[in-house]
Design a protein around this motif. Structure first.
Motif, PDB file in Angstrom:
ATOM      1  N   LEU A   1      -3.303  -1.399  -4.436  1.00 25.07           N
ATOM      2  CA  LEU A   1      -2.518  -2.510  -3.790  1.00 25.07           C
ATOM      3  C   LEU A   1      -1.344  -1.562  -3.177  1.00 25.07           C
ATOM      4  O   LEU A   1      -0.715  -1.874  -1.859  1.00 25.07           O
ATOM      5  CB  LEU A   1      -2.043  -3.530  -4.504  1.00 25.07           C
ATOM      6  CG  LEU A   1      -3.130  -4.470  -4.903  1.00 25.07           C
ATOM      7  CD1 LEU A   1      -2.785  -5.486  -5.885  1.00 25.07           C
ATOM      8  CD2 LEU A   1      -4.089  -4.965  -3.846  1.00 25.07           C
TER       9      LEU A   1
ATOM     10  N   ILE B   1       1.826  -2.600  -0.563  1.00 35.69           N
ATOM     11  CA  ILE B   1       2.673  -3.529  -1.632  1.00 35.69           C
ATOM     12  C   ILE B   1       3.618  -2.373  -2.008  1.00 35.69           C
ATOM     13  O   ILE B   1       3.207  -1.599  -2.948  1.00 35.69           O
ATOM     14  CB  ILE B   1       1.740  -4.270  -2.637  1.00 35.69           C
ATOM     15  CG1 ILE B   1       0.733  -5.120  -1.962  1.00 35.69           C
ATOM     16  CG2 ILE B   1       2.711  -5.059  -3.573  1.00 35.69           C
ATOM     17  CD1 ILE B   1       1.242  -6.274  -1.305  1.00 35.69           C
TER      18      ILE B   1
ATOM     19  N   TYR C   1      -5.154  -8.485  -3.235  1.00 36.52           N
ATOM     20  CA  TYR C   1      -3.747  -8.027  -2.308  1.00 36.52           C
ATOM     21  C   TYR C   1      -3.261  -9.259  -1.639  1.00 36.52           C
ATOM     22  O   TYR C   1      -2.038  -9.214  -1.657  1.00 36.52           O
ATOM     23  CB  TYR C   1      -4.804  -7.479  -1.264  1.00 36.52           C
ATOM     24  CG  TYR C   1      -3.725  -7.159   0.020  1.00 36.52           C
ATOM     25  CD1 TYR C   1      -2.728  -6.038  -0.053  1.00 36.52           C
ATOM     26  CD2 TYR C   1      -3.616  -7.754   1.275  1.00 36.52           C
ATOM     27  CE1 TYR C   1      -1.786  -5.852   1.036  1.00 36.52           C
ATOM     28  CE2 TYR C   1      -2.881  -7.659   2.062  1.00 36.52           C
ATOM     29  CZ  TYR C   1      -2.056  -6.463   2.233  1.00 36.52           C
ATOM     30  OH  TYR C   1      -1.094  -6.584   3.112  1.00 36.52           O
TER      31      TYR C   1
ATOM     32  N   ALA D   1      -0.719 -10.530  -4.418  1.00 39.75           N
ATOM     33  CA  ALA D   1       0.510  -9.621  -4.258  1.00 39.75           C
ATOM     34  C   ALA D   1       1.199  -9.596  -2.890  1.00 39.75           C
ATOM     35  O   ALA D   1       2.735  -9.722  -2.940  1.00 39.75           O
ATOM     36  CB  ALA D   1       0.023  -8.111  -4.350  1.00 39.75           C
ATOM     37  N   PHE D   2       0.714  -9.801  -1.801  1.00 38.81           N
ATOM     38  CA  PHE D   2       1.366  -9.922  -0.726  1.00 38.81           C
ATOM     39  C   PHE D   2       2.315 -11.033  -0.465  1.00 38.81           C
ATOM     40  O   PHE D   2       3.556 -11.097  -0.323  1.00 38.81           O
ATOM     41  CB  PHE D   2       0.412 -10.129   0.646  1.00 38.81           C
ATOM     42  CG  PHE D   2       1.106  -9.899   2.010  1.00 38.81           C
ATOM     43  CD1 PHE D   2       1.390  -8.674   2.465  1.00 38.81           C
ATOM     44  CD2 PHE D   2       1.314 -10.904   2.347  1.00 38.81           C
ATOM     45  CE1 PHE D   2       1.871  -8.580   3.677  1.00 38.81           C
ATOM     46  CE2 PHE D   2       2.036 -10.748   3.839  1.00 38.81           C
ATOM     47  CZ  PHE D   2       2.238  -9.553   4.460  1.00 38.81           C
TER      48      PHE D   2
ATOM     49  N   GLN E   1       5.277 -10.926  -2.940  1.00 41.32           N
ATOM     50  CA  GLN E   1       6.140  -9.992  -2.475  1.00 41.32           C
ATOM     51  C   GLN E   1       7.173 -10.668  -1.436  1.00 41.32           C
ATOM     52  O   GLN E   1       8.142 -10.685  -1.527  1.00 41.32           O
ATOM     53  CB  GLN E   1       5.294  -8.847  -1.995  1.00 41.32           C
ATOM     54  CG  GLN E   1       6.321  -7.770  -1.270  1.00 41.32           C
ATOM     55  CD  GLN E   1       5.819  -6.451  -1.041  1.00 41.32           C
ATOM     56  OE1 GLN E   1       5.589  -5.720  -1.914  1.00 41.32           O
ATOM     57  NE2 GLN E   1       5.405  -6.335   0.388  1.00 41.32           N
TER      58      GLN E   1
END
Length: 213
Positions: A18, A23, A67, A70-71, A74
């Motif tokens: 990632l 990330i 992903y 996490a995206f 974030q």
């Protein structure tokens, strides 16, 4: 509910992947390393749990690929003790990530089967959401508003007005917008009436359905 050194090694590899994909939030990557994703999946998928892929979780829903989780996490820029509203509890994996980022998580799930499963699972894993509810995500949770940030984990054709109203000034709303393919969209509330909009490319989600309970 075993979590082994092998699982930990696979999580470390996933976090590295990632990071390679862009990330950069170290707290998000730390949450990915910590949370046993295999425990949020049917045991038949355990060997694949740390691949960067989405998997079915029942009721026609999926656990998002790491992903994507996490995206979105974030983009939220979660700070400790932020009140975060999650629309679409699903498997509870995104809920767990938000919890490990220090958020006070309020989450809504419209599928009763998933709501029951996840409500039972999260406490077993030490994930203490502030409030889990079974209901229509389009309506949010007005009794608990306002929120520092709101995350929608299903594709929406429009941004629900109720969610915009429940966002604090300065707050961030992350939502995948579109019918078949979604554009990851961030709204930042600048004042009572104005929102700043940012778009971050295409993703694919199951649809956010309204009034289905």
């Amino acid at each position: 509910m075993k979590d082994t050194a092998k699982h930990q090694g696979l999580r470390n590899q996933l976090a590295e992947l990632l990071a390679q994909k862009g990330i950069t939030d170290q707290n998000v990557l730390a949450a990915i390393r910590k949370i046993p994703r295999h425990l949020f999946l049917n045991s038949s998928f355990e060997d694949y749990a740390y691949q960067d892929k989405a998997f079915p979780i029942g009721a026609g829903q999926t656990i998002s690929q790491p992903y994507t989780v996490a995206f979105q996490s974030q983009l939220l820029e979660v700070k400790k003790d932020h009140k975060v509203l999650e629309i679409g509890t699903g498997s509870g994996y995104q809920t767990a990530v938000l919890f490990h980022l220090g958020a006070k998580v309020y989450s809504v799930e419209r599928q009763n089967e998933l709501f029951k499963q996840t409500s039972a699972l999260l406490p077993k894993l030490g994930i203490r959401a502030k409030h889990l509810s079974f209901g229509d995500g389009y309506k949010g949770l007005p009794n608990h508003a306002p929120f520092d940030s709101i995350i929608v984990t299903a594709g929406a054709p429009i941004i629900p007005q109720a969610l915009m109203a429940q966002l604090k000034v300065g707050g961030r709303l992350v939502i995948p917008l579109g019918e078949t393919h979604q554009v990851m969209t961030l709204l930042v509330r600048k004042n009572e009436t104005q929102f700043e909009k940012h778009e971050f490319g295409e993703f694919r989600f199951v649809p956010l359905l309204e009034n289905k309970n």
